[in-house]
Design a protein around this motif. Structure first.
Motif, PDB file in Angstrom:
ATOM      1  N   GLY A   1       0.856  -1.313  -0.089  1.00  0.00           N
ATOM      2  CA  GLY A   1      -0.067   0.108   0.041  1.00  0.00           C
ATOM      3  C   GLY A   1       0.743   1.233   0.028  1.00  0.00           C
ATOM      4  O   GLY A   1       0.186   2.313  -0.041  1.00  0.00           O
ATOM      5  N   GLY A   2       2.146   1.306  -0.015  1.00  0.00           N
ATOM      6  CA  GLY A   2       3.037   2.336  -0.110  1.00  0.00           C
ATOM      7  C   GLY A   2       3.077   3.257   1.444  1.00  0.00           C
ATOM      8  O   GLY A   2       3.516   4.098   1.472  1.00  0.00           O
ATOM      9  N   PHE A   3       2.824   2.507   2.621  1.00  0.00           N
ATOM     10  CA  PHE A   3       2.967   2.849   3.677  1.00  0.00           C
ATOM     11  C   PHE A   3       4.289   3.091   4.295  1.00  0.00           C
ATOM     12  O   PHE A   3       5.085   2.191   4.000  1.00  0.00           O
ATOM     13  CB  PHE A   3       2.013   2.244   4.617  1.00  0.00           C
ATOM     14  CG  PHE A   3       0.258   2.523   4.687  1.00  0.00           C
ATOM     15  CD1 PHE A   3      -0.071   3.235   5.546  1.00  0.00           C
ATOM     16  CD2 PHE A   3      -0.284   1.699   3.686  1.00  0.00           C
ATOM     17  CE1 PHE A   3      -1.471   3.603   5.246  1.00  0.00           C
ATOM     18  CE2 PHE A   3      -1.575   1.889   3.482  1.00  0.00           C
ATOM     19  CZ  PHE A   3      -2.289   2.910   4.414  1.00  0.00           C
ATOM     20  N   GLU A   4       4.636   3.984   5.233  1.00  0.00           N
ATOM     21  CA  GLU A   4       5.717   4.053   5.754  1.00  0.00           C
ATOM     22  C   GLU A   4       5.763   4.223   7.274  1.00  0.00           C
ATOM     23  O   GLU A   4       4.889   4.970   7.627  1.00  0.00           O
ATOM     24  CB  GLU A   4       6.574   5.553   5.344  1.00  0.00           C
ATOM     25  CG  GLU A   4       6.950   5.538   3.902  1.00  0.00           C
ATOM     26  CD  GLU A   4       7.717   6.660   3.548  1.00  0.00           C
ATOM     27  OE1 GLU A   4       7.925   7.448   4.329  1.00  0.00           O
ATOM     28  OE2 GLU A   4       7.862   6.845   2.165  1.00  0.00           O
ATOM     29  N   TYR A   5       6.837   3.435   7.912  1.00  0.00           N
ATOM     30  CA  TYR A   5       6.783   3.574   9.346  1.00  0.00           C
ATOM     31  C   TYR A   5       7.390   4.590   9.944  1.00  0.00           C
ATOM     32  O   TYR A   5       8.802   4.869   9.676  1.00  0.00           O
ATOM     33  CB  TYR A   5       7.575   2.278  10.106  1.00  0.00           C
ATOM     34  CG  TYR A   5       7.416   2.107  11.564  1.00  0.00           C
ATOM     35  CD1 TYR A   5       6.245   1.803  12.228  1.00  0.00           C
ATOM     36  CD2 TYR A   5       8.355   2.743  12.351  1.00  0.00           C
ATOM     37  CE1 TYR A   5       6.446   1.479  13.545  1.00  0.00           C
ATOM     38  CE2 TYR A   5       8.590   2.519  13.538  1.00  0.00           C
ATOM     39  CZ  TYR A   5       7.436   2.059  14.272  1.00  0.00           C
ATOM     40  OH  TYR A   5       7.430   2.212  15.668  1.00  0.00           O
ATOM     41  N   ASP A   6       6.774   5.534  10.570  1.00  0.00           N
ATOM     42  CA  ASP A   6       7.523   7.003  11.115  1.00  0.00           C
ATOM     43  C   ASP A   6       6.827   7.540  12.413  1.00  0.00           C
ATOM     44  O   ASP A   6       5.605   7.676  12.574  1.00  0.00           O
ATOM     45  CB  ASP A   6       7.065   7.904   9.999  1.00  0.00           C
ATOM     46  CG  ASP A   6       7.732   9.302  10.251  1.00  0.00           C
ATOM     47  OD1 ASP A   6       8.102   9.587  11.283  1.00  0.00           O
ATOM     48  OD2 ASP A   6       7.598  10.289   9.236  1.00  0.00           O
ATOM     49  N   THR A   7       7.502   7.479  13.444  1.00  0.00           N
ATOM     50  CA  THR A   7       7.179   7.619  14.737  1.00  0.00           C
ATOM     51  C   THR A   7       6.898   9.498  15.201  1.00  0.00           C
ATOM     52  O   THR A   7       6.515   9.760  16.071  1.00  0.00           O
ATOM     53  CB  THR A   7       8.017   7.263  15.922  1.00  0.00           C
ATOM     54  OG1 THR A   7       9.257   7.921  15.778  1.00  0.00           O
ATOM     55  CG2 THR A   7       8.151   5.687  15.691  1.00  0.00           C
ATOM     56  N   GLN A   8       7.259  10.024  13.877  1.00  0.00           N
ATOM     57  CA  GLN A   8       7.211  11.649  14.025  1.00  0.00           C
ATOM     58  C   GLN A   8       6.016  12.418  13.789  1.00  0.00           C
ATOM     59  O   GLN A   8       5.731  13.427  13.698  1.00  0.00           O
ATOM     60  CB  GLN A   8       8.457  12.312  13.265  1.00  0.00           C
ATOM     61  CG  GLN A   8       9.689  11.927  14.078  1.00  0.00           C
ATOM     62  CD  GLN A   8      10.043  12.159  15.518  1.00  0.00           C
ATOM     63  OE1 GLN A   8       9.829  13.225  15.962  1.00  0.00           O
ATOM     64  NE2 GLN A   8      10.534  10.939  16.097  1.00  0.00           N
ATOM     65  N   VAL A   9       5.162  11.597  12.928  1.00  0.00           N
ATOM     66  CA  VAL A   9       3.894  12.008  12.462  1.00  0.00           C
ATOM     67  C   VAL A   9       2.890  12.307  13.494  1.00  0.00           C
ATOM     68  O   VAL A   9       2.920  11.967  14.522  1.00  0.00           O
ATOM     69  CB  VAL A   9       3.322  11.006  11.422  1.00  0.00           C
ATOM     70  CG1 VAL A   9       4.186  10.668  10.112  1.00  0.00           C
ATOM     71  CG2 VAL A   9       2.812   9.855  11.826  1.00  0.00           C
ATOM     72  N   ASP A  10       1.966  13.269  13.142  1.00  0.00           N
ATOM     73  CA  ASP A  10       0.918  13.584  14.058  1.00  0.00           C
ATOM     74  C   ASP A  10      -0.299  13.773  13.111  1.00  0.00           C
ATOM     75  O   ASP A  10      -0.575  14.697  12.370  1.00  0.00           O
ATOM     76  CB  ASP A  10       1.309  14.985  14.777  1.00  0.00           C
ATOM     77  CG  ASP A  10       0.266  15.237  15.718  1.00  0.00           C
ATOM     78  OD1 ASP A  10      -0.703  14.619  15.872  1.00  0.00           O
ATOM     79  OD2 ASP A  10       0.160  16.766  16.103  1.00  0.00           O
ATOM     80  N   VAL A  11      -1.311  12.940  13.197  1.00  0.00           N
ATOM     81  CA  VAL A  11      -2.387  12.662  12.441  1.00  0.00           C
ATOM     82  C   VAL A  11      -3.349  13.403  13.279  1.00  0.00           C
ATOM     83  O   VAL A  11      -4.705  13.409  12.685  1.00  0.00           O
ATOM     84  CB  VAL A  11      -2.883  11.450  12.051  1.00  0.00           C
ATOM     85  CG1 VAL A  11      -1.531  10.574  11.238  1.00  0.00           C
ATOM     86  CG2 VAL A  11      -3.005  10.354  13.295  1.00  0.00           C
ATOM     87  N   GLY A  12      -3.263  14.017  14.708  1.00  0.00           N
ATOM     88  CA  GLY A  12      -4.113  14.648  15.250  1.00  0.00           C
ATOM     89  C   GLY A  12      -5.235  13.584  15.896  1.00  0.00           C
ATOM     90  O   GLY A  12      -4.741  12.557  16.099  1.00  0.00           O
ATOM     91  N   SER A  13      -6.229  14.018  16.259  1.00  0.00           N
ATOM     92  CA  SER A  13      -7.170  13.047  17.249  1.00  0.00           C
ATOM     93  C   SER A  13      -8.538  13.330  16.575  1.00  0.00           C
ATOM     94  O   SER A  13      -8.544  14.243  15.796  1.00  0.00           O
ATOM     95  CB  SER A  13      -6.854  13.419  18.546  1.00  0.00           C
ATOM     96  OG  SER A  13      -7.280  14.682  19.128  1.00  0.00           O
ATOM     97  N   GLY A  14      -9.612  12.785  17.139  1.00  0.00           N
ATOM     98  CA  GLY A  14     -10.809  12.713  16.656  1.00  0.00           C
ATOM     99  C   GLY A  14     -11.087  11.956  15.586  1.00  0.00           C
ATOM    100  O   GLY A  14     -10.298  11.044  15.059  1.00  0.00           O
ATOM    101  N   SER A  15     -12.417  12.224  14.887  1.00  0.00           N
ATOM    102  CA  SER A  15     -12.996  11.046  14.010  1.00  0.00           C
ATOM    103  C   SER A  15     -12.140  11.192  12.614  1.00  0.00           C
ATOM    104  O   SER A  15     -12.280  10.245  11.923  1.00  0.00           O
ATOM    105  CB  SER A  15     -14.324  11.297  13.749  1.00  0.00           C
ATOM    106  OG  SER A  15     -14.637  12.731  13.369  1.00  0.00           O
TER     107      SER A  15
END
Length: 490
Positions: A153-167
């Motif tokens: 799927g082209g995903f990358e492992y990254d601990t620095q991302v911030d996808v935020g919270s909520g729905s």
């Protein structure tokens, strides 16, 4: 908006063998594995780490049993610090054919474990249908979801991302395709539920590092989350969607000789299950020595006492001097211990990848202990991010100190989840800003207590208690067992 543990009733720990795991049928191949586990004195959690599914446990202390998750929970303040215990667990080995032919699960179980909030974005279900299009069974759908996240799927492992919270957070993760194990496991579990497959998220530890003595070392860097999907006749079954983490289960791979590799998530049958009795031979200042001993020893010159003259004997003078020094130092011992501990923790450099994790964890310990000294007691059940927010709120920190707390918490999360933690500069200065902020927001009495009677010095008592318990266990193990001589018939 969030995933959290379900509220479950707890009961007494079953004597002998635990009940058969939910859904596991008699035709599924399995083997019982015995594991001896020892936890560090600084690792204090309410939930007992155990291989899943457990079939029995031998442990001392106050523990209760949660039957749905088949886990043990500490009762009346019981935690995992310095425990040594034995677990019997099942190594369940389903085949792809058995998973693909699994019948429909019970209606009540499916209803509970396929629930989704109305606020879940449509892209979650739509993407799940697209990825699994053409699948003939729930097993095929599960494997396609796993492979899409982990491989294609082209995903990358990254601990620095911030996808935020909520729905909308899960939608942003699916769009940006960057995140760590929490994102992957929650996303796959949500997508599986949207397809009608019962799913849950497990939080624990990935396989650790085998040691030369046959044991396996599992540390905070092995902390992990993964989805478990339910198949009737097999039960809760692990999948691994996170790239470069954990291990791909053998029952989700083609059954060929090329792929017939051992699964590192299962204990090696050739490895000893006994814990190592000897400490490491390394002379370096390791993380364990920092946490358990409060620091590493330094060299000092030997004191030479001269004798002679007509005055009092030198040893009399020495005894009086030592007595006077003790009278002065005993009330100041907690303060001196905290000052020394703080200097050791903040003095670590953390400039290379090898010592990045010890440095970050030592700095985090100092931050939480300082907050404890100022009245913010630690809650080790919280994630670093939530613990940081709690320190900021209860400590009434200003904006600058609050930013420092969150920077340290972000570094801790990177250490826990990144495959190769990177050194982070300035963390010691961040903690010093937090110390200044806590002092500024505290009253005079609280400041004096934090200096002269810091609450965190209770850790010394815990360490002494754990040491004494270990001495008693070893003494009891050496006690001879007396047997009566057998009677002879005449």
């Amino acid at each position: 908006t969030t995933w959290k543990p379900s509220k479950r009733s707890i009961t007494t720990v079953p004597d002998g063998t635990f009940p058969t795991p939910a859904g596991l049928g008699p035709e599924i191949e399995r083997a019982e594995v015995g594991t001896t586990i020892s936890t560090a004195d600084w690792y204090g959690q309410d939930w007992l780490p155990m291989p899943y599914p457990p079939s029995g446990v031998s442990i001392r202390g106050n523990w209760r049993y949660e039957p749905v998750g088949m886990t043990l929970v500490g009762d009346h303040g019981q935690d995992t610090r310095g425990m040594t215990y034995e677990v019997r667990s099942l190594d369940v080995r389903p085949t792809a054919e058995q998973l693909a032919g699994a019948p429909e699960p019970l209606a009540a179980l499916k209803r509970e474990f396929t629930q989704l909030p109305d606020s879940l974005p449509d892209v979650v279900h739509r993407t799940a249908r697209e990825v699994t299009e053409g699948s003939a069974s729930d097993y095929d759908r599960a494997v396609k979801l796993q492979d899409w996240f982990a491989v294609s799927g082209g995903f990358e492992y990254d601990t620095q991302v911030d996808v935020g919270s909520g729905s909308r957070a899960i939608a942003r993760f699916l769009r940006d395709k960057q995140g760590f194990c929490v994102h992957y496991s929650f996303a796959m579990a949500s997508m599986a539920r949207s397809l009608g497959i019962p799913a849950r998220v497990a939080v624990g530890f990935a396989p650790g590092t085998p040691q030369a003595d046959g044991t396996v070392a599992v540390g905070l860097r092995d902390a992990h989350a993964w989805p478990e999907l339910y198949f009737e006749g097999i039960g809760w079954t692990r999948f691994e969607p996170t790239p470069t983490r954990g291990s791909i289960p053998s029952y989700t791979q083609p059954d060929t000789e090329e792929n017939a590799l051992p699964d590192p998530a299962r204990p090696s049958e050739a490895a000893s299950a006994a814990p190592s009795a000897a400490p490491s031979a390394s002379d370096g200042c390791t993380l364990e020595r920092i946490r358990l001993d409060g620091g590493c020893p330094t060299e000092s010159a030997e004191a030479v006492i001269a004798a002679g003259g007509d005055g009092p004997r030198w040893y009399t003078v020495l005894l009086w001097a030592l007595g006077g020094l003790a009278v002065l130092l005993v009330p100041l011992t907690p303060m001196l211990w905290r000052l020394r501990t703080r200097a050791v923790r903040l003095g670590a450099h953390g400039r290379s990848e090898a010592d990045a994790a010890p440095h970050v964890l030592a700095v985090w310990d100092e931050l939480t202990d300082t907050a404890w000294d100022h009245g913010v007691s630690p809650d080790e059940s919280l994630t670093p991010r939530k613990a940081a927010a709690r320190v900021v709120r209860l400590g009434r920190l200003d904006e600058e100190a609050a930013a420092s707390v969150h920077r340290v918490a972000d570094a801790v999360e990177q250490v826990l989840y990144a495959p190769r933690p990177r050194p982070v500069a300035g963390l010691a200065d961040d903690v010093r800003r937090v110390i200044t902020g806590l002092r500024a927001s505290s009253g005079r009495g609280a400041r004096l207590r934090a200096v002269f009677a810091p609450r965190s010095t209770v850790r010394v008592v815990w360490q002494a208690s754990a040491w004494w318990a270990g001495v008693r266990r070893r003494a009891l193990a050496l006690r001879p067992t007396w047997r009566r001589p057998s009677r002879q018939q005449g």
